[in-house]
Design an enzyme around this catalytic site. Structure first.
Site, short mmCIF file in Angstrom:
data_model
loop_
_atom_site.label_atom_id
_atom_site.label_comp_id
_atom_site.label_asym_id
_atom_site.label_seq_id
_atom_site.Cartn_x
_atom_site.Cartn_y
_atom_site.Cartn_z
N ASP A 119 -56.13 37.39 96.80
CA ASP A 119 -56.75 36.08 96.67
C ASP A 119 -55.61 35.13 96.29
O ASP A 119 -54.54 35.55 95.84
CB ASP A 119 -57.86 36.08 95.62
CG ASP A 119 -58.78 34.86 95.80
OD1 ASP A 119 -58.37 33.90 96.49
OD2 ASP A 119 -59.90 34.86 95.26
C1 BGC Z 1 -60.72 31.67 96.56
C2 BGC Z 1 -60.83 32.36 97.89
C3 BGC Z 1 -60.26 31.48 98.96
C4 BGC Z 1 -58.82 31.15 98.61
C5 BGC Z 1 -58.12 30.26 99.62
C6 BGC Z 1 -59.32 31.19 96.27
O1 BGC Z 1 -59.27 30.40 95.13
O2 BGC Z 1 -61.14 32.55 95.54
O3 BGC Z 1 -62.17 32.66 98.17
O4 BGC Z 1 -60.36 32.10 100.20
O5 BGC Z 1 -58.80 30.47 97.36
O6 BGC Z 1 -58.63 28.98 99.56
#
Ligand code: BGC
Length: 824
Positions: A256
């Site tokens: 993530d």
């Molecule tokens: C989120 C993800 C997301 C990623 C990219 C993160 O903060 O938890 O779900 O895909 O950011 O934006």
């Protein structure tokens, strides 16, 4: 009339890993050939992104880059920031969020929806959509519930599989997230999700298992939190032993955004790609670790091969033209077929022609249709519910009823709404949760709607008893006002076409077919995780174990406002002819179950047949019942369909933590065909032989609280420790503990260094706010509650090396830390 409408429910197979398919094996051969020509530096480099959204290319070997973008309910592709406006994303169809599409219980719809999102990816040259999100809804308060499907892993896993299959039918990859046990937003980068293994496998991992085995997603995104004490991003048990070893996952695992804790450990654990790009510091650490023998080069090769394979996989896709109009229509269909009719006294709905309708509530003009945070789509166009009602011939007038920016009721708006309601035949009140109440990045503190929304329902009801409430919001809300409405339509966050979809259902153009994918308790305090959510500061304890959602409410016989699987229709259905293909379900066997469902009403509609299995044990604690399958059927008036299921031994089994696998305890198993968890229509008991190699878990002495839920979920420390089979992990930092990169500014707030950093952080937040570049992640609470390592990706000017230096300084090594910070 008898038609054979549905296919067999996909049988969920036992605990075995699927081997890679031929195409995947070929892909990996090519990837291996490429990686064998790379230098260590090139390979290490490949293991982090090129920027926020792309993987790195290796030009000299002809390897291109791969673009990923959020998801999950529409494409969120960033383009260059515009000065004064901040980050921009391309216009895209904002489809309904998972909270509502889950209620469709419709695999075909989810497939279509996934394929449509992938078409938009193709039009924008995006190779991987960052979704679906299928974390289990443990508490109604999780700020991100709107992005997740259900409290039940079969619903989440089946619908997410259909979505992934739809996406990947377009040769676009899906990214299943957030793996795993990311069920709260508070301190999501630090918190250790402490659950017993049975609960993990039966609830929190099982939806992922289903998708991995059924749909073979190209990628998985690890979560931010810790599991069994280790960050998901460097958790070998999670990313390799379970994901690949047990389930046979053959794609790429990415972090993530900002989830990487210890990059070198992560490579060995199976985290292939770090996202986003921060700087090349950690790539160098990987090189160094190989050079000094702490990391095996073959681990680096394996990760690099997976990055290459992803890029090769995405190659050769034909671009597409945008089809926004068709996708808007699909978004409307999906929302209309998913929203749930909770109440319909005196058959107030569908609205009768010619009646005058007072449409009240600001959400009727500017609907709430999606959530905030990384999933926020820049919609192509948003339907206005009021306009759509008028377009469908409703004789409507509007009053705002409340100020959407405020919580307190406004007497003049209430009076105006009451007047309009009194002058009309029916009042339709739009209410729910405003944006500021829920978002990625924080959890809700309470379940209530703003006071002015709840008060509006009451006041309108005093003026006109014929009230229809339309509820918009991403999660369960308190419905203390329920008695004030004769009909309630739950729209959740229905996407850009929610206005048209609501109008379709209210007028009867569409017969409501949604069924709740989460229980709606009478009060928030009834939720089984209530006393243990959110966890703070270092751990979140899942003390309710397997008793999540209806598994708890039904076992404890707790009254709920609306049960799991419930939803009304404008028609009615009868069930009959239960057939169970045997008296037993023993090793190597499957059991065919079917029943006939008839549309007994006067109009076409759909029914969701739910199959639950109920088993009582003398030794282990069990839930009253567990969902094992569901089928949705669309029927014309008078039409009958046969609905079929195939049960396997896995459907009777529990997860035995001592044996690290699924076992059947043996005895009687009642098969229930139901229209909600509280409405069993047909039932039959079968017998199953026990699996021989098991010691049935017996906590009757050590944790009796799990056997009698009449007092709710009250789990003492020693009982939870017994269930975990280990002492409870430390909940907070103790004075004298060294600071680490996972310490927070709040923990170090007495130190001058932390105060200086906080001041720099606040300045940065203010600058970004001024630039309009701030999402759910940008406020000061996050600055204080995020781990120090995040400073390296927060735009504050600190790199990973500086963060290491800061930690040294906090631990009293001021000059060494300063030198480290300044060193190259
Ligand atoms: C989120 C993800 C997301 C990623 C990219 C993160 O903060 O938890 O779900 O895909 O950011 O934006």
């Amino acid at each position: 009339m008898l038609s054979q409408k549905t296919a067999d429910s996909s049988a969920f197979q036992a605990d075995r890993a699927a081997g890679p398919c031929e195409e995947t094996s070929r892909l990996y051969e090519q990837a291996r050939a490429l990686v064998s020509q790379m230098t260590l530096e090139e390979k290490a480099c490949l293991l982090s992104g090129a920027d926020d959204w792309n993987t790195k290319p290796v030009g000299r070997l002809g390897l291109g880059k791969t673009m990923v973008a959020d998801g999950p309910h529409g494409l969120r592709k960033e383009v260059l920031p515009v000065p004064q406006v901040g980050k921009q994303t391309v216009p895209a169809t904002c489809f309904p969020t998972a909270a509502v599409t889950a209620c469709s219980f419709d695999r075909a719809l989810l497939f279509e929806f996934g394929a449509a999102i992938a078409e938009e990816c193709r039009a924008e040259d995006v190779s991987v959509i960052l979704g679906p999100g299928l974390n289990c809804k443990r508490s109604p308060l999780c700020g991100r519930n709107f992005e997740y499907f259900s409290e039940d892993p079969v619903v989440s896993g089946e619908l997410a599989s259909a979505y992934v299959n739809g996406v990947q039918s377009q040769n676009v990859g899906a990214c299943v997230k957030h793996f795993a046990l990311n069920n709260q937003e508070l301190r999501r980068l630090i918190v250790d999700s402490v659950a017993d293994e049975r609960a993990m496998f039966e609830l929190y991992l099982s939806s992922f298992e289903r998708v991995i085995k059924n749909a073979r997603p190209w990628t998985v995104m690890c979560s931010y939190n810790r599991v069994k004490g280790e960050h998901a991003a460097d958790n070998r048990w999670l990313l390799t032993d379970v994901l690949r070893g047990r389930w046979g996952f053959d794609g790429l695992v990415m972090s993530d955004w900002g989830a990487v804790n210890d990059r070198v450990k992560g490579v060995a654990a199976g985290l292939d790609l770090e996202m986003p790009y921060i700087d090349d510091y950690r790539d160098k650490l990987i090189e160094q670790a190989v050079a000094d023998g702490t990391l095996d080069e073959s681990d680096v090769d394996r990760c690099a091969e997976r990055v290459c394979a992803l890029t090769l996989r995405a190659k050769g896709r034909e671009p597409l033209e945008h089809r926004h109009e068709a996708h808007h229509a699909l978004a409307r269909k999906a929302a209309a077929e998913s929203m749930v009719l909770l109440k319909n006294e005196e058959l107030l709905l569908p609205l009768k022609k010619g009646r005058s309708v007072a449409v009240i509530g600001a959400f009727a003009m500017t609907p709430r249709y999606q959530g905030a945070g990384s999933s926020k789509v820049n919609p192509v166009c948003v339907d206005c519910p009021f306009d759509e009602l008028v377009k469908l011939g409703v004789n409507a007038e509007y009053a705002p009823g409340y100020d959407p920016e405020r919580d307190e009721p406004d007497e003049s708006l209430l009076a105006e709404a009451s007047r309009l309601a009194a002058d009309s035949d029916i009042a339709v009140v739009f209410a729910g949760l405003p944006d500021r109440y829920e978002s990625e990045g924080f959890d809700r503190e309470k379940a209530n709607m703003p006071k002015c929304h709840a008060e509006l329902v009451r006041r309108v009801q005093q003026a006109n008893p014929n009230v229809v409430a339309v509820v918009m919001g991403g999660s369960v809300v308190d419905m203390g006002w329920e008695a004030g409405a004769k009909s309630i339509l739950l729209a959740y966050l229905g996407g850009e076409a929610v206005g048209g979809a609501v109008a379709d259902v209210l007028t009867g153009a569409v017969c409501p077919g949604g069924r709740l994918a989460e229980s709606w308790p009478m009060a928030l305090e009834d939720n089984p995780s209530y006393a243990y959510f959110p966890g703070y500061p270092h751990t979140v304890e899942y003390r309710e174990s397997i008793f999540v959602g209806y598994r708890y409410y039904d076992t404890a016989q707790k009254p709920v406002r609306y049960p799991f699987g419930f939803g009304l229709s404008y028609t009615s259905f009868s069930y009959g002819n239960l057939s169970v293909g045997g008296e037993t379900l023993d090793d190597g066997e499957t059991l065919a179950v079917s029943c006939d469902v008839t549309n007994a009403g006067k109009r076409a509609g759909s029914e969701v047949v739910q199959l639950y299995v109920s088993h009582r044990s003398d030794v282990m604690f069990c839930a009253e019942q567990e969902l094992k399958g569901f089928e949705k059927v669309f029927l014309q008036p008078g039409e009958t369909a046969t609905v079929r299921f195939t049960l396997t031994r896995r459907d009777l089994s529990y997860y035995n933590a001592n044996a690290s696998g699924w076992r059947v305890e043996g005895g009687e198993y009642e098969i229930r065909l139901s229209s909600s968890s509280r409405n069993v229509r047909l039932r039959k008991t079968v017998l199953a032989e026990p699996d021989a190699d098991q010691v049935v878990p017996d906590f009757r002495q050590s944790a009796p609280c799990y056997y009698d839920l009449s007092d709710g979920i009250n789990v003492p420390d020693d009982a939870f420790a017994a269930l975990l089979g280990a002492p409870l992990p430390k909940r907070e930092r103790e004075p004298g503990d060294p600071f680490t990169q996972n310490s927070t500014l709040s923990e170090a707030k007495h130190s001058l260094i932390a105060q200086v950093i906080a001041a720099i952080g606040k300045k940065e937040i203010a600058r970004r706010k001024a630039d309009g570049d701030i999402g759910g992640n940008g406020d000061e609470e996050l600055l204080y509650e995020s781990p120090l390592r995040l400073l390296a990706s927060s735009g504050t000017g600190f790199g990973p090396k500086q963060v290491e230096g800061i930690v040294m300084m906090l631990n009293g090594k001021f000059f060494a830390g300063l030198k480290h910070m300044l060193g190259r």
